[in-house]
Motif scaffolding. Structure first.
Motif, PDB file in Angstrom:
ATOM      1  N   GLU A 144      44.498  77.333  10.358  1.00 61.31           N
ATOM      2  CA  GLU A 144      44.007  75.961  10.157  1.00 61.31           C
ATOM      3  C   GLU A 144      45.166  74.975  10.125  1.00 61.31           C
ATOM      4  OE1 GLU A 144      40.936  73.587   7.156  1.00 61.31           O
ATOM      5  OE2 GLU A 144      41.328  75.741   6.905  1.00 61.31           O
ATOM      6  N   SER A 145      46.291  75.387   9.568  1.00 59.69           N
ATOM      7  CA  SER A 145      47.452  74.496   9.533  1.00 59.69           C
ATOM      8  C   SER A 145      47.983  74.243  10.944  1.00 59.69           C
ATOM      9  CB  SER A 145      48.556  75.102   8.658  1.00 59.69           C
ATOM     10  OG  SER A 145      49.136  76.238   9.270  1.00 59.69           O
ATOM     11  N   LYS A 146      47.963  75.285  11.788  1.00 63.03           N
ATOM     12  CA  LYS A 146      48.376  75.111  13.183  1.00 63.03           C
ATOM     13  C   LYS A 146      47.438  74.141  13.893  1.00 63.03           C
ATOM     14  CE  LYS A 146      51.557  78.408  12.955  1.00 63.03           C
ATOM     15  NZ  LYS A 146      52.998  78.126  12.984  1.00 63.03           N
ATOM     16  N   ALA A 147      46.144  74.298  13.657  1.00 65.24           N
ATOM     17  CA  ALA A 147      45.164  73.408  14.283  1.00 65.24           C
ATOM     18  C   ALA A 147      45.358  71.971  13.829  1.00 65.24           C
ATOM     19  CB  ALA A 147      43.746  73.887  13.952  1.00 65.24           C
ATOM     20  N   THR A 148      45.660  71.782  12.550  1.00 66.23           N
ATOM     21  CA  THR A 148      45.886  70.429  12.027  1.00 66.23           C
ATOM     22  C   THR A 148      47.120  69.789  12.656  1.00 66.23           C
ATOM     23  OG1 THR A 148      44.881  71.049   9.908  1.00 66.23           O
ATOM     24  CG2 THR A 148      46.263  69.074   9.937  1.00 66.23           C
ATOM     25  N   LEU A 149      48.191  70.559  12.748  1.00 67.33           N
ATOM     26  CA  LEU A 149      49.422  70.045  13.342  1.00 67.33           C
ATOM     27  C   LEU A 149      49.191  69.616  14.790  1.00 67.33           C
ATOM     28  CD1 LEU A 149      52.511  69.621  13.138  1.00 67.33           C
ATOM     29  CD2 LEU A 149      52.775  71.994  13.922  1.00 67.33           C
ATOM     30  N   ILE A 150      48.495  70.449  15.559  1.00 63.84           N
ATOM     31  CA  ILE A 150      48.221  70.119  16.958  1.00 63.84           C
ATOM     32  C   ILE A 150      47.277  68.921  17.052  1.00 63.84           C
ATOM     33  CG2 ILE A 150      47.275  70.989  19.118  1.00 63.84           C
ATOM     34  CD1 ILE A 150      48.104  73.787  18.246  1.00 63.84           C
ATOM     35  N   SER A 151      46.310  68.833  16.140  1.00 68.39           N
ATOM     36  CA  SER A 151      45.379  67.700  16.141  1.00 68.39           C
ATOM     37  C   SER A 151      46.108  66.378  15.945  1.00 68.39           C
ATOM     38  CB  SER A 151      44.329  67.881  15.043  1.00 68.39           C
ATOM     39  OG  SER A 151      43.561  69.041  15.248  1.00 68.39           O
ATOM     40  N   VAL A 152      47.075  66.383  15.031  1.00 70.98           N
ATOM     41  CA  VAL A 152      47.873  65.168  14.803  1.00 70.98           C
ATOM     42  C   VAL A 152      48.641  64.796  16.068  1.00 70.98           C
ATOM     43  CG1 VAL A 152      49.813  64.205  13.509  1.00 70.98           C
ATOM     44  CG2 VAL A 152      48.064  65.540  12.322  1.00 70.98           C
ATOM     45  N   SER A 153      49.170  65.799  16.760  1.00 68.65           N
ATOM     46  CA  SER A 153      49.929  65.525  17.988  1.00 68.65           C
ATOM     47  C   SER A 153      49.038  64.916  19.060  1.00 68.65           C
ATOM     48  CB  SER A 153      50.574  66.813  18.509  1.00 68.65           C
ATOM     49  OG  SER A 153      49.623  67.660  19.117  1.00 68.65           O
ATOM     50  N   VAL A 154      47.800  65.410  19.184  1.00 74.49           N
ATOM     51  CA  VAL A 154      46.863  64.866  20.175  1.00 74.49           C
ATOM     52  C   VAL A 154      46.540  63.407  19.849  1.00 74.49           C
ATOM     53  CG1 VAL A 154      44.530  65.038  21.119  1.00 74.49           C
ATOM     54  CG2 VAL A 154      45.869  67.115  20.738  1.00 74.49           C
ATOM     55  N   ALA A 155      46.293  63.120  18.561  1.00 72.88           N
ATOM     56  CA  ALA A 155      45.995  61.743  18.152  1.00 72.88           C
ATOM     57  C   ALA A 155      47.172  60.817  18.429  1.00 72.88           C
ATOM     58  CB  ALA A 155      45.630  61.715  16.663  1.00 72.88           C
ATOM     59  N   VAL A 156      48.375  61.278  18.122  1.00 71.58           N
ATOM     60  CA  VAL A 156      49.573  60.451  18.357  1.00 71.58           C
ATOM     61  C   VAL A 156      49.771  60.214  19.850  1.00 71.58           C
ATOM     62  CG1 VAL A 156      52.094  60.421  18.196  1.00 71.58           C
ATOM     63  CG2 VAL A 156      50.729  61.139  16.226  1.00 71.58           C
ATOM     64  N   MET A 157      49.616  61.255  20.652  1.00 69.70           N
ATOM     65  CA  MET A 157      49.799  61.108  22.095  1.00 69.70           C
ATOM     66  C   MET A 157      48.756  60.164  22.688  1.00 69.70           C
ATOM     67  SD  MET A 157      52.502  62.778  22.735  1.00 69.70           S
ATOM     68  CE  MET A 157      52.475  62.685  24.507  1.00 69.70           C
ATOM     69  N   PHE A 158      47.527  60.191  22.164  1.00 73.00           N
ATOM     70  CA  PHE A 158      46.513  59.246  22.655  1.00 73.00           C
ATOM     71  C   PHE A 158      46.911  57.809  22.336  1.00 73.00           C
ATOM     72  CE2 PHE A 158      42.866  56.586  21.417  1.00 73.00           C
ATOM     73  CZ  PHE A 158      42.345  56.360  22.676  1.00 73.00           C
ATOM     74  N   LEU A 159      47.379  57.574  21.109  1.00 78.97           N
ATOM     75  CA  LEU A 159      47.784  56.219  20.727  1.00 78.97           C
ATOM     76  C   LEU A 159      48.930  55.721  21.620  1.00 78.97           C
ATOM     77  CD1 LEU A 159      47.642  56.470  16.824  1.00 78.97           C
ATOM     78  CD2 LEU A 159      46.002  55.336  18.359  1.00 78.97           C
ATOM     79  N   LEU A 160      49.809  56.632  21.997  1.00 79.17           N
ATOM     80  CA  LEU A 160      50.928  56.235  22.858  1.00 79.17           C
ATOM     81  C   LEU A 160      50.480  55.926  24.286  1.00 79.17           C
ATOM     82  CD1 LEU A 160      53.679  58.774  21.680  1.00 79.17           C
ATOM     83  CD2 LEU A 160      53.519  56.342  21.138  1.00 79.17           C
ATOM     84  N   THR A 161      49.313  56.458  24.684  1.00 82.13           N
ATOM     85  CA  THR A 161      48.800  56.174  26.031  1.00 82.13           C
ATOM     86  C   THR A 161      47.887  54.958  26.087  1.00 82.13           C
ATOM     87  OG1 THR A 161      46.883  57.641  25.740  1.00 82.13           O
ATOM     88  CG2 THR A 161      48.905  58.633  26.626  1.00 82.13           C
ATOM     89  N   VAL A 162      47.592  54.352  24.935  1.00 80.68           N
ATOM     90  CA  VAL A 162      46.714  53.177  24.905  1.00 80.68           C
ATOM     91  C   VAL A 162      47.212  52.046  25.814  1.00 80.68           C
ATOM     92  CG1 VAL A 162      45.886  51.300  23.420  1.00 80.68           C
ATOM     93  CG2 VAL A 162      45.693  53.681  22.656  1.00 80.68           C
ATOM     94  N   PRO A 163      48.526  51.773  25.906  1.00 80.42           N
ATOM     95  CA  PRO A 163      48.981  50.698  26.796  1.00 80.42           C
ATOM     96  C   PRO A 163      48.571  50.855  28.251  1.00 80.42           C
ATOM     97  CG  PRO A 163      50.745  51.303  25.281  1.00 80.42           C
ATOM     98  CD  PRO A 163      49.643  52.289  25.086  1.00 80.42           C
ATOM     99  N   TYR A 164      48.141  52.039  28.655  1.00 78.55           N
ATOM    100  CA  TYR A 164      47.693  52.218  30.032  1.00 78.55           C
ATOM    101  C   TYR A 164      46.386  51.488  30.310  1.00 78.55           C
ATOM    102  CZ  TYR A 164      51.266  55.754  30.977  1.00 78.55           C
ATOM    103  OH  TYR A 164      52.455  56.387  31.182  1.00 78.55           O
ATOM    104  N   VAL A 165      45.777  50.893  29.279  1.00 75.20           N
ATOM    105  CA  VAL A 165      44.589  50.059  29.491  1.00 75.20           C
ATOM    106  C   VAL A 165      44.925  48.875  30.397  1.00 75.20           C
ATOM    107  CG1 VAL A 165      44.955  48.523  27.519  1.00 75.20           C
ATOM    108  CG2 VAL A 165      42.618  49.003  28.308  1.00 75.20           C
ATOM    109  N   TYR A 166      46.197  48.572  30.522  1.00 76.83           N
ATOM    110  CA  TYR A 166      46.660  47.518  31.440  1.00 76.83           C
ATOM    111  C   TYR A 166      46.201  47.800  32.876  1.00 76.83           C
ATOM    112  CZ  TYR A 166      49.922  44.817  34.313  1.00 76.83           C
ATOM    113  OH  TYR A 166      50.474  43.980  35.258  1.00 76.83           O
ATOM    114  N   PHE A 167      46.058  49.090  33.216  1.00 75.96           N
ATOM    115  CA  PHE A 167      45.657  49.454  34.568  1.00 75.96           C
ATOM    116  C   PHE A 167      44.141  49.590  34.701  1.00 75.96           C
ATOM    117  CE2 PHE A 167      49.955  51.094  33.963  1.00 75.96           C
ATOM    118  CZ  PHE A 167      50.600  50.533  35.049  1.00 75.96           C
ATOM    119  N   GLY A 168      43.398  49.200  33.666  1.00 72.95           N
ATOM    120  CA  GLY A 168      41.943  49.226  33.727  1.00 72.95           C
ATOM    121  C   GLY A 168      41.331  49.981  32.558  1.00 72.95           C
TER     122      GLY A 168
END
Length: 489
Positions: free
Chosen positions: A346-370
């Motif tokens: 469960e700790s591994k899953a939590t760590l990876i979940s945080v990484s997915v959320a962070v990576m999504f937030l970092l890709t938000v600026p791509y909304v510039y392309f639509g």
């Protein structure tokens, strides 16, 4: 003596703890290898016609010679990451009356017939045969092929000389970029400079002595270096390390799981290979710029699904596929303690979940392309959280290869097996297939909603899936422990 060494290696292969579990996967990889060989033979056989039609005013042999410098440098660059020196359990042999020179020659000879060298053989040999059918002199073509094989062996042994140096990788990469840049912007005619050199290997058969001599020199440099390291006490020297501390008390908020999270964060920050995974993941945030800024990809919406799954799940793939091999150094100790395996996973899953959320937030600026880019990245992130995390944890139960965290991250293939290649099919291929089918049959909205719904369903079944995965880890427990103890696995 070579025959005995081969017999020992053969027994070691079949008696390895990872052999039985990966028999089906090995068969798949054999078929993949046959496919690769067939593709190389096909391309090599038609290369003459391809060059003749692409450059009707130039001889195919001349055009190929102009690009051979890039082939050599690029092959050396990728071999740095993929190829490693064939290993045997050398230390027990050193206690027997076996000459160090015999052991060294065997190891280097094995590397000479590696699959990487055979790939070049299956590519250039059909090209040489086509040259003979087109009236090229037999002596020139045969000695040219010998020159090519000598160059391949030279690259093979040079790779072993530089493989431990990260600086060498930077130098090779810089040379490739510099030569391509100078040639592309027509500052220096790189291909016109190196073309006559490599074409001379065909024009002047006596020139075969040059690459052969270089290959022999590279061989004996490796021989001298390796032979000087064959001592029983070569690894007894103690290493001193600088201790690093960090305040991770906030992880206690996660209760019993906080202890595992704290250990994982310390491991990631204190070791080269795990730290490299973090930096690589952050760099791949910019991967979308390659596709979003090109008009040719503007109407290839399924490509955006690949970007979404890949960018938001890059750490999930790079780090998650080696769970629990990251802990292989002390995994047996953990399994001997009263440690709740469910909390560990469960700790591994939590760590990876945080990484997915962070990576999504970092890709938000791509909304510039639509808005499509943002919507697809969101649906992909939800799918990664709900579906791909349980999938990658499940496949982790098949990992039986040890990882030494102290080793350099560059060119380090420890822990890699056919499982790491096959896992990309459900993690990357399945969501892209689902998105593509729904996009063309219904709409982009339906495709994004479906990915999101699958992720939400995965969330709803999280506890059930983790329980099943925990049972799988318990079944594989002793096999994983045995595998992690094999230091040359």
């Amino acid at each position: 003596m070579f025959k005995r060494f081969i017999n020992l290696q053969w027994k070691s292969f079949f008696r390895s703890s990872s052999f039985g579990k990966g028999l089906a996967l090995k068969i798949v990889m054999i078929f993949f290898g046959i496919y690769m060989i067939g593709a190389l033979v096909f391309v090599g056989g038609f290369l003459y016609e391809i060059l003749r039609k692409a450059f009707p005013d130039q001889a195919p042999m001349w055009m190929l010679s102009r690009y051979l410098i890039y082939w050599i440098l690029i092959e050396l660059f990728f071999r740095y990451f993929l190829q490693k020196l064939p290993v045997m359990d050398i230390k027990p042999l050193l206690s027997f009356p076996i000459k160090k020179s015999t052991i060294t020659h065997y190891i280097l000879a094995r590397s000479g017939v590696s699959g990487y060298n055979l790939l070049a053989f299956f590519f250039f040999m059909p090209f040489g045969i086509v040259l003979l059918f087109n009236g090229y002199p037999v002596l020139n073509v045969v000695l040219w092929l010998v020159s090519i094989l000598a160059i391949v062996l030279c690259v093979n042994y040079i790779n072993f000389l530089i493989n431990k140096s990260d600086k060498a990788l930077v130098v090779i990469g810089s040379i490739i970029l510099a030569l391509y840049g100078l040639d592309y912007f027509q500052i220096v005619p790189v291909k016109d400079f190196f073309g006559p050199i490599f074409h001379g290997l065909y024009q002047h058969p006596i020139a075969v002595l040059v690459p052969v001599a270089l290959a022999i020199l590279a061989y004996f440099l490796n021989y001298k270096l390796l032979k000087n390291k064959l001592f029983l006490d070569a690894s007894l020297k103690t290493k001193s390390k600088e201790a690093k501390t960090s305040d991770l008390t906030w992880t206690k908020r996660f209760g019993d799981m906080g202890t595992f999270l704290q250990l994982d964060l310390k491991m990631i920050w204190r070791n080269k290979r795990t730290k490299a995974q973090v930096f690589i993941s952050l760099l791949f945030v910019f991967y979308g710029l390659i596709f979003y800024t090109q008009e040719v990809y503007a109407n290839m919406i399924p490509m955006f699904a690949f970007l979404g799954i890949f960018m938001t799940g890059i750490f999930l793939s790079n780090f998650g596929q080696f769970i629990p091999a990251w802990d292989s150094g002390y995994y047996s100790m953990m399994m001997a303690q009263n440690i709740p395996l469910r909390k560990y996973l469960e700790s591994k899953a939590t760590l990876i979940s945080v990484s997915v959320a962070v990576m999504f937030l970092l890709t938000v600026p791509y909304v510039y392309f639509g808005w499509e880019a943002l919507a697809i990245n969101f649906g992909s992130a939800v799918y990664n959280l709900g579906v791909n995390i349980p999938v990658i944890l499940f496949f982790g139960s098949f990992n039986k290869k040890r990882i030494d965290l102290d080793k350099s991250p560059f060119g380090n293939m420890q822990g890699t097996s056919s499982t790491q290649f096959l896992i990309m099919l459900p993690v990357l291929g399945l969501p892209i297939l689902i998105f593509t089918v729904l996009y063309y049959l219904i709409s982009i909205e339906a495709a994004v909603i479906t990915l999101s719904l699958l992720g939400i369903i995965g969330f709803a079944l999280k506890n059930y899936l983790l329980d099943k995965i925990t049972e799988q880890y318990r079944k594989k427990k002793y096999g994983m422990i045995a595998g992690f103890k094999e230091k040359n696995s």
